[in-house]
Design a protein around this motif. Sequence first.
Motif, mmCIF file in Angstrom:
data_model
loop_
_atom_site.group_PDB
_atom_site.id
_atom_site.type_symbol
_atom_site.label_atom_id
_atom_site.label_comp_id
_atom_site.label_asym_id
_atom_site.label_seq_id
_atom_site.Cartn_x
_atom_site.Cartn_y
_atom_site.Cartn_z
ATOM 1 N N VAL A 197 0.867 -1.174 0.000
ATOM 2 C CA VAL A 197 0.000 0.000 0.000
ATOM 3 C C VAL A 197 0.906 1.227 0.000
ATOM 4 O O VAL A 197 1.813 1.334 0.838
ATOM 5 C CB VAL A 197 -0.928 0.025 1.222
ATOM 6 N N TYR A 198 0.674 2.108 -0.941
ATOM 7 C CA TYR A 198 1.493 3.312 -1.084
ATOM 8 C C TYR A 198 0.721 4.502 -0.509
ATOM 9 O O TYR A 198 -0.433 4.745 -0.874
ATOM 10 C CB TYR A 198 1.845 3.542 -2.546
ATOM 11 N N TYR A 199 1.406 5.234 0.372
ATOM 12 C CA TYR A 199 0.796 6.354 1.068
ATOM 13 C C TYR A 199 1.447 7.668 0.660
ATOM 14 O O TYR A 199 2.676 7.778 0.618
ATOM 15 C CB TYR A 199 0.946 6.198 2.581
ATOM 16 N N CYS A 200 0.629 8.645 0.426
ATOM 17 C CA CYS A 200 1.112 10.004 0.202
ATOM 18 C C CYS A 200 1.271 10.691 1.554
ATOM 19 O O CYS A 200 0.476 10.464 2.479
ATOM 20 C CB CYS A 200 0.103 10.757 -0.658
ATOM 21 N N TYR A 201 2.293 11.518 1.666
ATOM 22 C CA TYR A 201 2.622 12.174 2.934
ATOM 23 C C TYR A 201 3.046 13.602 2.635
ATOM 24 O O TYR A 201 3.693 13.872 1.614
ATOM 25 C CB TYR A 201 3.769 11.415 3.602
ATOM 26 N N ALA A 202 2.674 14.499 3.511
ATOM 27 C CA ALA A 202 3.083 15.892 3.344
ATOM 28 C C ALA A 202 3.277 16.555 4.701
ATOM 29 O O ALA A 202 2.713 16.107 5.708
ATOM 30 C CB ALA A 202 2.049 16.664 2.525
ATOM 31 N N ILE A 203 4.074 17.586 4.688
ATOM 32 C CA ILE A 203 4.240 18.431 5.871
ATOM 33 C C ILE A 203 3.774 19.834 5.499
ATOM 34 O O ILE A 203 4.261 20.426 4.531
ATOM 35 C CB ILE A 203 5.692 18.473 6.357
ATOM 36 N N ARG A 204 2.838 20.344 6.252
ATOM 37 C CA ARG A 204 2.277 21.681 6.004
ATOM 38 C C ARG A 204 2.264 22.448 7.308
ATOM 39 O O ARG A 204 1.638 22.031 8.265
ATOM 40 C CB ARG A 204 0.865 21.566 5.441
ATOM 41 N N SER A 205 2.982 23.519 7.306
ATOM 42 C CA SER A 205 3.069 24.370 8.498
ATOM 43 C C SER A 205 3.454 23.552 9.727
ATOM 44 O O SER A 205 2.894 23.729 10.820
ATOM 45 C CB SER A 205 1.723 25.078 8.731
ATOM 46 N N GLY A 206 4.383 22.614 9.532
ATOM 47 C CA GLY A 206 4.876 21.800 10.632
ATOM 48 C C GLY A 206 4.012 20.612 10.991
ATOM 49 O O GLY A 206 4.392 19.812 11.855
ATOM 50 N N ALA A 207 2.878 20.467 10.355
ATOM 51 C CA ALA A 207 1.978 19.358 10.667
ATOM 52 C C ALA A 207 2.068 18.281 9.598
ATOM 53 O O ALA A 207 2.154 18.580 8.405
ATOM 54 C CB ALA A 207 0.544 19.864 10.768
ATOM 55 N N GLU A 208 2.047 17.022 10.031
ATOM 56 C CA GLU A 208 2.101 15.900 9.110
ATOM 57 C C GLU A 208 0.693 15.549 8.626
ATOM 58 O O GLU A 208 -0.254 15.558 9.403
ATOM 59 C CB GLU A 208 2.712 14.675 9.784
ATOM 60 N N ILE A 209 0.612 15.213 7.346
ATOM 61 C CA ILE A 209 -0.657 14.801 6.759
ATOM 62 C C ILE A 209 -0.414 13.507 6.001
ATOM 63 O O ILE A 209 0.565 13.404 5.256
ATOM 64 C CB ILE A 209 -1.204 15.854 5.772
ATOM 65 N N TRP A 210 -1.282 12.533 6.182
ATOM 66 C CA TRP A 210 -1.197 11.246 5.487
ATOM 67 C C TRP A 210 -2.430 11.026 4.633
ATOM 68 O O TRP A 210 -3.538 11.390 5.029
ATOM 69 C CB TRP A 210 -1.109 10.099 6.492
ATOM 70 N N GLY A 211 -2.223 10.389 3.478
ATOM 71 C CA GLY A 211 -3.343 9.941 2.689
ATOM 72 C C GLY A 211 -3.822 8.590 3.183
ATOM 73 O O GLY A 211 -3.237 7.992 4.092
ATOM 74 N N GLN A 212 -4.891 8.102 2.566
ATOM 75 C CA GLN A 212 -5.484 6.824 2.974
ATOM 76 C C GLN A 212 -4.763 5.638 2.357
ATOM 77 O O GLN A 212 -4.936 4.501 2.817
ATOM 78 C CB GLN A 212 -6.960 6.792 2.572
ATOM 79 N N GLY A 213 -3.977 5.870 1.321
ATOM 80 C CA GLY A 213 -3.216 4.794 0.709
ATOM 81 C C GLY A 213 -3.876 4.261 -0.546
ATOM 82 O O GLY A 213 -5.097 4.307 -0.700
ATOM 83 N N THR A 214 -3.043 3.749 -1.445
ATOM 84 C CA THR A 214 -3.521 3.107 -2.662
ATOM 85 C C THR A 214 -2.738 1.805 -2.846
ATOM 86 O O THR A 214 -1.516 1.774 -2.690
ATOM 87 C CB THR A 214 -3.378 4.037 -3.886
ATOM 88 N N GLN A 215 -3.456 0.743 -3.167
ATOM 89 C CA GLN A 215 -2.836 -0.576 -3.254
ATOM 90 C C GLN A 215 -2.138 -0.736 -4.601
ATOM 91 O O GLN A 215 -2.717 -0.456 -5.652
ATOM 92 C CB GLN A 215 -3.891 -1.669 -3.093
ATOM 93 N N VAL A 216 -0.910 -1.215 -4.549
ATOM 94 C CA VAL A 216 -0.154 -1.595 -5.742
ATOM 95 C C VAL A 216 0.165 -3.079 -5.614
ATOM 96 O O VAL A 216 0.792 -3.503 -4.635
ATOM 97 C CB VAL A 216 1.142 -0.779 -5.887
ATOM 98 N N THR A 217 -0.269 -3.843 -6.593
ATOM 99 C CA THR A 217 -0.009 -5.276 -6.597
ATOM 100 C C THR A 217 0.708 -5.638 -7.882
ATOM 101 O O THR A 217 0.220 -5.354 -8.978
ATOM 102 C CB THR A 217 -1.307 -6.081 -6.492
ATOM 103 N N VAL A 218 1.867 -6.261 -7.742
ATOM 104 C CA VAL A 218 2.650 -6.684 -8.899
ATOM 105 C C VAL A 218 2.604 -8.212 -8.946
ATOM 106 O O VAL A 218 3.135 -8.889 -8.057
ATOM 107 C CB VAL A 218 4.101 -6.192 -8.819
ATOM 108 N N SER A 219 1.952 -8.718 -9.970
ATOM 109 C CA SER A 219 1.741 -10.163 -10.062
ATOM 110 C C SER A 219 1.517 -10.563 -11.515
ATOM 111 O O SER A 219 0.917 -9.811 -12.276
ATOM 112 C CB SER A 219 0.526 -10.552 -9.218
ATOM 113 N N PRO A 220 1.973 -11.782 -11.879
ATOM 114 C CA PRO A 220 1.756 -12.245 -13.269
ATOM 115 C C PRO A 220 0.274 -12.346 -13.588
ATOM 116 O O PRO A 220 -0.529 -12.634 -12.729
ATOM 117 C CB PRO A 220 2.437 -13.618 -13.293
#
Length: 115
Positions: free
Chosen positions: A92-115
């Motif tokens: 699961v890949y999460y986006c992250y940011a810092i804004r005015s000293g505060a951390e913000i996280w996204g909810q995540g997006t699934q990446v699956t690598v499979s044949p």
Amino acid sequence: QVQLVESGGGLVQPGGSLNLSCVGSGITADLYVMAWYREAPGKQRDLVASLTVDPDIYYADFAKDRFTISRGPAQNTVHLQMNALTSEDTAVYYCYAIRSGAEIWGQGTQVTVSP
């Protein structure tokens, strides 16, 4: 409400590519750092790549030469182009940011690598 919204995850075959995007909803500026983390099942959440407004760019060793982080024209967006994907990139890949000293996280997006 300020939040990060990811998109672009999905199922891809080994050797394939995906482009993840993250938009800061309710945010128009002041995102000093934007980054991508990932968390595989049973493992800790690891930093994949980060980008500051300076810009300073960081890549984890596993991301170098395969992944590219970039910010969109609007400073509230960040993208992660991932190439030559392997099963080890499944997470699961999460986006992250810092804004005015505060951390913000996204909810995540699934990446699956499979044949």
